[in-house]
Design a protein around this motif. Structure first.
Motif, short mmCIF file in Angstrom:
data_model
loop_
_atom_site.label_atom_id
_atom_site.label_comp_id
_atom_site.label_asym_id
_atom_site.label_seq_id
_atom_site.Cartn_x
_atom_site.Cartn_y
_atom_site.Cartn_z
N LEU A 107 0.84 -1.19 0.00
CA LEU A 107 0.00 0.00 0.00
C LEU A 107 0.88 1.25 0.00
N CYS A 120 -8.21 2.47 -5.51
CA CYS A 120 -7.27 2.13 -4.45
C CYS A 120 -6.37 3.29 -4.06
N TYR A 165 -4.40 -4.72 -3.16
CA TYR A 165 -4.43 -3.29 -2.84
C TYR A 165 -5.78 -2.88 -2.26
#
Lengths: 583, 452
Positions: free
Chosen positions: A112, A534, A579
Motif C-alpha cells: 500500500l 485504491c 491493494y
C-alpha cells in the motif's frame, strides 16, 4: 436458613465437598500468558501423564495459553505475526493527529502506498474511502475532520437517515415489534442488521458507525439471535448506539439492565437459589477484565450472585412484557468479593445498586482498560498491536473515567496508528461495504431490496452485521478469516456490483467512474482505475497483469474493451486485488 | 523433501521422477506434491522477510499457482502402510456438551440423586456396555454401535483445560496443552502427514477453525456449490483466474496463500458442482446437516480430503435441559444423532475409511442447577464413528460419580484427549509413533484401545 455460601472460602455444603485433587497449587498470578512461559499446570504441577484424573484449573488464567481468541489466532503461525512498528519511531505521541500523521515515517513493508496518511486514516476510520472523502479531509485537514466525526450529531446525514428509515422495524420499540411481527420471528432483528449495514455503507457519520460496530461486537447480543426477537433493536439503539462515543461505564450499566443481554446470557433464570454462571462469567471474561486478570471460579460464582434479581418481565407481567425488572426476592444477599470488589450486599432491596456498583468497578478496572485498549488497537492498528500503544490507550481510558473520546483522540495522536499502513485485512463485511463505497453504488428505488442483496452477500461470507452467535463477537484478526469460500464470495460480490445482476443498485459505468481521469488507452484506464479505487498506482508486475487481462498492449485504445465485459471485469479485478484486500 | 530430491522435470520418463516411487505414476505424483510444497514454503519464507537456504525455484514462484496446475496431486509422503484416502472428520460441539446426558452411566445412583429433574430415565436408554446407555435421541448411533461403527469414551479432558469456553476450546484446539503450542493440532497433523491436494484439509464454514490455524494451507468453505467464481464464460473465467494469480504474486503477506488455495480449489469445485450431488439419504434440516453433507460429498469425490472440521453450536445448556421428550439437550442430541446417522448412511461402505471424532471443550456438572440445567464441568464424552474401531464397547477409564471422586463436582478427566486422538491419528492417517510428539508436544501417548 443460614446464608453461609457454599462457595465462600470458609464453608462448604457436604455435597459440594471438594475432591482431594481440587486443592490446586496454581502458580498463575494472572499475567497475560504467552505460551512460551507456561508449562503444564495440573494440580500438582507434574509434567508426567498420571493415571488418576486431572482436575480443572481453578482460575482460567492458571491454565495458561492466550488471553483471548483473537490473540490466539493472531499468534497461530509465523505468517500471522504482522506487527506495525518495525523500528520504534522517535516520538510516539504528538499534540495533534495531523502532526502525528505528518511526523510519523512509515517503514513497515507493504504494497500500500504510504505517502498519503489521509488515505490510511480513511481506511481505518470509515467503512471505506471515497474520492470525495479524501478530498474533503485534505481540504479541511485531519484534525478538523476527526473533530467533526467525533461529534456525529453535528453531521447532517440525509442519506444515512433515508436508508435507515427504509427499515421501520429497525426503529421500533419492543411493544411495536410485538404488535407487528409474529412472536419470536426474526423480522425486526434482520431488519436491524440490514439497516445497520446500510448505515455502514452510506452514512456520513462513518467513524461513529465504526465505533458502533466495535462496541456491538464487544458487548455482543446477537441480532439476530436468541432472546432478542422484540428487544434486539432496543438494545442496539439504547445500549450500543447511545453510548458508543460516551463512556464504557454507562454502556456497561445499560447492558446490565437490558432484556436482550439478560436473556441472551440466561441471567433471567439466575436466582439466589439457582444461580447460573453464564452472564457472571462472560462479564468478567469478555466484557471487562478478561482472563489475565486472574479471576477464580469462585469469583465467577460471586459475579453471578451479585447480578441475581435482574430479570425480564414475561408475557404474564407484572408490567409490559420484555421490560427490565429487578426482583429483590431473587437476589442473593450477603458479602461478596470478586477480585478487588467487595460489598456487604446486605439487603435484597439494595441489590440492584450493588450490581451497578460492581459494574462501575469493573468498567474502571485496569484490566478492563487493558482489554478494551488492546481490542481497539487490534481494530484500528494491527493484529498484534504494539504494547506501547495499548498501554497509552489504557491510561487514557482510566485517566478519563472510561470515556471513549479521549481514547480515540490518543489513538489518532499516536505514531503507532500512522505507522501501521497496510497492516490489517478487510474482513468480508468490510470488503463489501468498502466496495460499495468505492464504486459509489446507491439504491435506485427499493432500498430494502438492494440492501437485502448486499446483506445476504455479507451473510454468505460469514459476517452479517451483529450476527456472531457467541458472546465474543466476530474475530478481528486475519488468521481467523482465511477462508477460500469467503474470498470467492467477495469476488463474486465485486462482479455483482459492477454488472448489477441483482436489481436495485446503480451500476458503475467504467468511464464515468473515472470522473475525468485519463482512459483513452488500456494503460491509462488501468492506471486510472487503480488510482480511483485504491488511491495509488499498482506495482509494475500487478499493473502488467491488468494490462495483460485487457490484451497486453498498454497503448492500445480502450474503446473495444468497452463493448463487452472486459472493462467492467477489470474494475472487479482491481477490487479483488491485494491493494483493496489490505487496509 | 529437500531441494536436492526435488526433480526439476515433471516428465514421466525423467529418471529423477522414476526414482521417487515404485512406478512412474507414483513418482510423478510425489514429485508434483513436493514441488507444490516447496513452492508454498518458498512463499512462506518470502513473506517472513527472508529467504531460506531453500533454492529458489526458478519459474515456479514467479508464475504462480497456474504453473502447478489446477489441482495438486496427492503424494503420500509418509509412505505409510495405511491405504491412501483415510479421512478424519472432527466435529466440535461448541459450548460444552453434557456427556452425562449422551453416554449415560445408567446404573450410577449418584447421577439419579444429582439430577432429579433432568435425568434420562433408565428405561429409555439404548444399552451400550459397562452400564452405560445412549440417550434415545442418539438412536442412529446405536444402530452403528451394533455394527461396530460407533463407540464412546467418557470422562475425557486434559490438565490445562479450565471452565472458560474460550480458554478450554483454544487449549484443546492447540493440542490440549498450553505449553509450546501456537498452531492448531490439526495444522501439525498436516505437517507430519506431508503434501497432499488442495482439499487435503477443510473447515466447512466461514471462518477457519482454530485447530487448523497455522502455516499449513487450509481450505475453508461453506458449500461446494457456492464455491464458484461468477466470472462469465469459460474464457473470461480463465483470464480472470490468471489475472488473480498474477495480482497476488510477489506480495509479502499471508493473504497470498489464501488466494493460492482459493484458485487451486476452484477447478476441483467446478468439477464437483458439474457432477452435482444426491446424498444416499436425506440429512436433517439445518446448518450441521448441510455441512456434513458437504463433507460426505468431498470424501466421495476423491479429492484427497484428509482432515475435515465442522463446528456445531448450541451446547451451552445452562438452562432447560428438559427431559427425554423435550428440552435443549434432547433437541441438540436429536440433530447430532440424525445428522451423523445420515452421514454414515451416505458414505455407506466408504465409512470404513473414515473416522468421525465428536469432541467438546468440557462436559457439564454432575449436579443439575436449579434452572433445570447444568453449568460448566470438566470431563467430557467423546463419540467416535467409522472404520477400524474396537467395537461393542465403551472405552477408557470410568470410576463412577461418587462425590468424593469428583473434581469440584465435575466428572474428572480420567482419560486424556491426546490419547484418544493419537490412536485415531495412527490408525486412520498413518501418523507414526515418532510423529505424535510433534502433534502433541510434551505428551506421551498411551493407547486406550479405541481402535482395533
Amino acid at each position: 436458613m443460614t446464608e453461609q455460601h457454599p462457595d465462600n472460602e470458609s464453608g462448604a455444603r457436604p455435597w459440594r465437598r471438594r475432591s482431594v485433587l481440587a486443592g490446586l497449587a496454581g502458580t498463575g498470578v494472572g499475567a497475560a500468558a504467552l505460551v512460551a512461559t507456561r508449562g503444564l499446570s495440573g494440580s500438582d504441577g507434574a509434567r508426567s501423564v498420571l493415571p488418576e484424573a486431572r482436575s480443572a484449573a481453578a482460575r482460567p488464567s492458571d491454565a495458561g495459553g492466550f488471553a483471548n481468541r483473537d490473540e490466539s489466532y493472531a499468534n497461530s503461525s509465523g505468517a500471522e505475526q504482522i506487527s506495525a512498528v518495525q523500528e520504534a519511531p522517535p516520538t510516539l505521541l504528538y499534540p495533534t493527529a495531523a502532526e502525528a500523521a505528518a511526523g510519523t515515517a512509515v517503514t513497515v513493508p507493504t504494497i500500500l502506498d504510504t505517502s498519503d496518511p489521509v488515505v490510511h486514516l480513511l481506511r481505518r476510520a470509515t467503512f471505506g474511502p471515497t474520492p470525495a472523502l479524501v478530498d474533503e479531509v485534505h481540504a479541511v485537514g485531519i484534525d478538523a475532520w476527526l473533530a467533526t466525526q467525533l461529534q456525529p450529531l453535528t453531521i447532517a446525514d440525509p442519506e444515512g437517515d433515508l436508508v435507515w428509515g427504509a427499515f421501520p422495524l429497525a426503529s421500533a420499540d419492543p411493544a411495536e415489534v410485538q404488535a407487528s411481527v409474529g412472536r419470536y420471528r426474526w423480522d425486526a432483528m434482520l431488519d436491524f442488521s440490514a439497516a445497520t449495514m446500510a448505515r455502514q455503507m452510506w452514512s456520513n457519520r462513518q467513524l461513529y458507525e465504526v465505533m458502533v460496530d466495535f462496541w456491538a461486537n464487544h458487548l455482543n447480543a446477537p441480532t439476530p439471535g436468541p432472546g432478542s426477537w422484540d428487544v434486539g433493536g432496543s438494545y442496539q439503539r439504547g445500549v450500543i448506539r447511545t453510548h458508543a462515543l460516551g463512556t464504557f461505564t454507562d454502556m456497561l450499566l445499560a447492558a446490565g439492565r437490558h432484556p436482550a443481554m439478560l436473556r441472551y446470557l440466561t441471567a433471567t433464570q439466575s436466582t439466589k437459589d439457582s444461580v447460573n454462571e453464564n452472564l457472571g462469567r462472560e462479564l468478567l471474561e469478555l466484557h471487562t477484565v478478561g482472563v489475565s486478570s486472574g479471576y477464580t471460579e469462585t469469583d465467577v460464582r460471586n459475579s453471578a450472585y451479585i447480578l441475581t434479581g435482574r430479570t425480564v418481565v414475561g408475557q404474564d407481567g407484572p408490567g409490559p412484557e420484555s421490560t427490565f425488572r429487578y426482583d429483590p426476592d431473587k437476589h442473593w444477599v450477603g458479602p461478596v468479593t470478586v477480585l478487588d470488589f467487595r460489598h456487604d450486599n446486605a439487603t435484597a432491596d439494595g441489590g440492584l445498586e450493588v450490581g451497578d456498583a460492581y459494574l462501575r468497578h469493573l468498567a474502571a478496572h485496569p484490566s478492563t482498560a487493558a482489554t478494551i485498549a488492546r481490542k481497539l488497537a487490534v481494530r484500528f492498528v494491527s493484529d498484534i498491536p504494539p504494547a506501547t500503544l495499548v498501554d497509552r490507550l489504557a491510561a487514557a481510558y482510566l485517566d478519563n473515567g472510561t470515556a471513549i473520546l479521549p481514547v480515540l483522540d490518543t489513538l489518532f495522536r499516536s505514531a503507532e496508528f500512522w505507522a501501521a499502513v497496510g497492516q490489517k485485512t478487510r474482513r468480508p463485511l468490510e470488503n463489501i461495504t468498502a466496495s460499495v463505497r468505492a464504486l459509489g453504488c446507491v439504491p435506485t428505488g427499493d432500498i430494502p431490496h438492494s440492501v437485502g442483496v448486499l446483506h445476504n452477500a455479507a451473510f454468505n461470507a460469514g459476517q452479517r452485521p451483529l450476527g456472531w452467535p457467541a458472546p465474543n463477537g466476530y474475530p478481528d484478526v486475519h488468521a481467523a478469516w482465511r477462508s477460500a469460500g469467503n474470498m470467492v464470495e467477495t469476488w463474486n460480490t465485486h462482479r455483482m456490483l459492477v454488472f448489477d445482476w441483482e436489481d436495485g443498485l446503480t451500476r458503475p459505468d467504467p468511464v464515468g467512474l473515472l470522473a475525468g481521469l485519463p482512459s483513452a488507452t488500456v494503460g491509462e484506464y488501468v492506471d486510472s482505475l487503480c488510482r480511483r479505487l485504491c488511491f495509488q498506482a499498482f506495482q509494475p508486475a500487478h499493473r502488467d497483469a491488468l494490462v495483460a487481462f485487457l490484451g497486453g498492449d498498454p497503448a492500445a485504445p480502450l474503446a473495444p474493451h468497452l463493448a463487452g465485459e472486459d472493462a467492467g471485469q477489470a474494475i472487479a479485478l482491481v477490487l479483488d486485488s491485494p491493494y483493496f484486500s489490505l487496509r | 523433501m529437500t531441494d536436492e530430491a526435488t526433480p526439476w522435470s515433471l516428465h514421466p520418463e525423467c529418471p529423477d521422477v522414476a526414482r521417487l516411487g515404485p512406478d512412474p505414476t507414483i513418482g510423478l505424483l510425489r514429485a508434483r506434491g513436493a514441488r507444490a510444497m516447496a513452492d508454498r514454503d518458498q512463499r512462506t519464507d518470502a513473506w517472513r522477510g527472508g529467504f531460506t537456504r531453500r533454492r529458489f525455484l526458478a519459474g515456479a514462484g514467479a508464475v504462480g499457482v497456474a504453473a502447478l496446475g489446477s489441482q495438486l496431486v496427492t503424494a503420500r509422503a509418509s509412505f505409510g502402510a495405511q491405504a491412501a484416502g483415510g479421512t478424519l472428520v472432527v466435529v466440535f460441539l461448541r459450548g460444552g456438551m453434557d456427556g452425562l446426558s449422551a453416554v449415560v452411566p445408567a446404573d450410577d445412583p449418584h447421577l439419579a440423586a444429582a439430577r432429579p429433574d433432568i435425568g434420562i430415565p433408565a428405561g429409555t436408554l439404548l444399552q451400550l456396555d459397562r452400564g452405560f446407555g445412549l440417550h434415545p435421541a442418539l438412536a442412529p448411533l446405536h444402530d452403528l454401535y451394533a455394527r461396530g461403527l460407533f463407540t464412546a469414551v467418557p470422562a475425557v479432558s486434559t490438565p490445562d483445560i479450565s471452565r472458560s469456553h474460550f480458554q478450554a476450546q483454544d487449549c484443546l484446539e492447540r493440542g490440549g496443552s498450553s505449553a509450546g503450542t501456537a498452531e492448531g493440532w490439526l495444522d501439525r497433523v498436516l505437517d507430519v502427514t506431508g503434501p497432499g491436494t488442495t482439499f487435503r484439509s477443510l473447515t466447512v464454514g466461514t471462518t477457519v477453525t482454530r485447530s487448523l490455524a497455522g502455516d499449513q494451507s487450509a481450505m475453508s468453505l461453506r458449500k461446494v456449490d457456492a464455491f464458484e467464481l461468477h466470472a462469465g464464460d469459460a474464457d473470461m473465467h480463465a483470464r480472470t483466474t490468471q489475472a488473480l494469480a498474477a495480482l497476488y504474486t510477489g506480495v509479502d503477506h499471508p493473504i497470498t496463500l489464501d488466494v493460492a488455495a482459493t484458485l487451486d480449489g476452484l477447478g476441483t469445485a467446478a468439477m464437483m458442482s458439474a457432477a452435482g450431488y444426491e446424498p444416499a439419504s436425506p440429512y436433517p434440516e439445518g446448518e450441521f446437516g448441510e455441512r456434513m453433507k458437504e463433507v460426505a460429498r468431498l470424501i466421495k469425490a476423491d479429492v484427497g480430503l484428509r482432515v475435515a472440521c465442522v463446528d456445531v453450536g448450541g451446547w451451552d445448556t445452562h438452562t432447560d435441559h428438559g427431559n427425554v421428550d423435550d428440552g435443549a439437550v434432547t433437541r441438540q442430541l436429536t440433530d447430532l444423532g440424525a445428522t451423523l446417522g445420515a452421514f454414515a448412511t451416505d458414505l455407506s461402505d466408504r465409512l470404513g475409511q473414515v473416522n468421525v471424532v465428536v469432541m467438546t471443550e468440557f462436559g457439564r456438572r454432575v449436579e443439575q442447577n436449579a434452572s433445570r440445567g447444568t453449568d460448566h464441568g470438566h470431563g467430557a464424552a467423546v463419540l467416535l464413528l467409522g472404520g477400524g474401531l474396537a467395537g461393542g464397547r465403551v472405552h477408557g477409564t470410568w470410576n463412577g460419580l461418587a462425590p468424593e471422586g469428583l473434581d469440584q463436582g465435575d466428572v474428572p478427566g480420567w482419560n486424556d484427549y491426546r490419547d484418544v486422538l493419537s490412536e485415531v491419528l495412527t490408525a486412520r492417517l498413518g501418523v507414526g509413533a515418532g510423529d505424535l510428539p510433534t502433534v502433541f508436544p510434551g505428551h506421551q501417548a498411551r493407547p486406550i484401545g479405541i481402535m482395533a
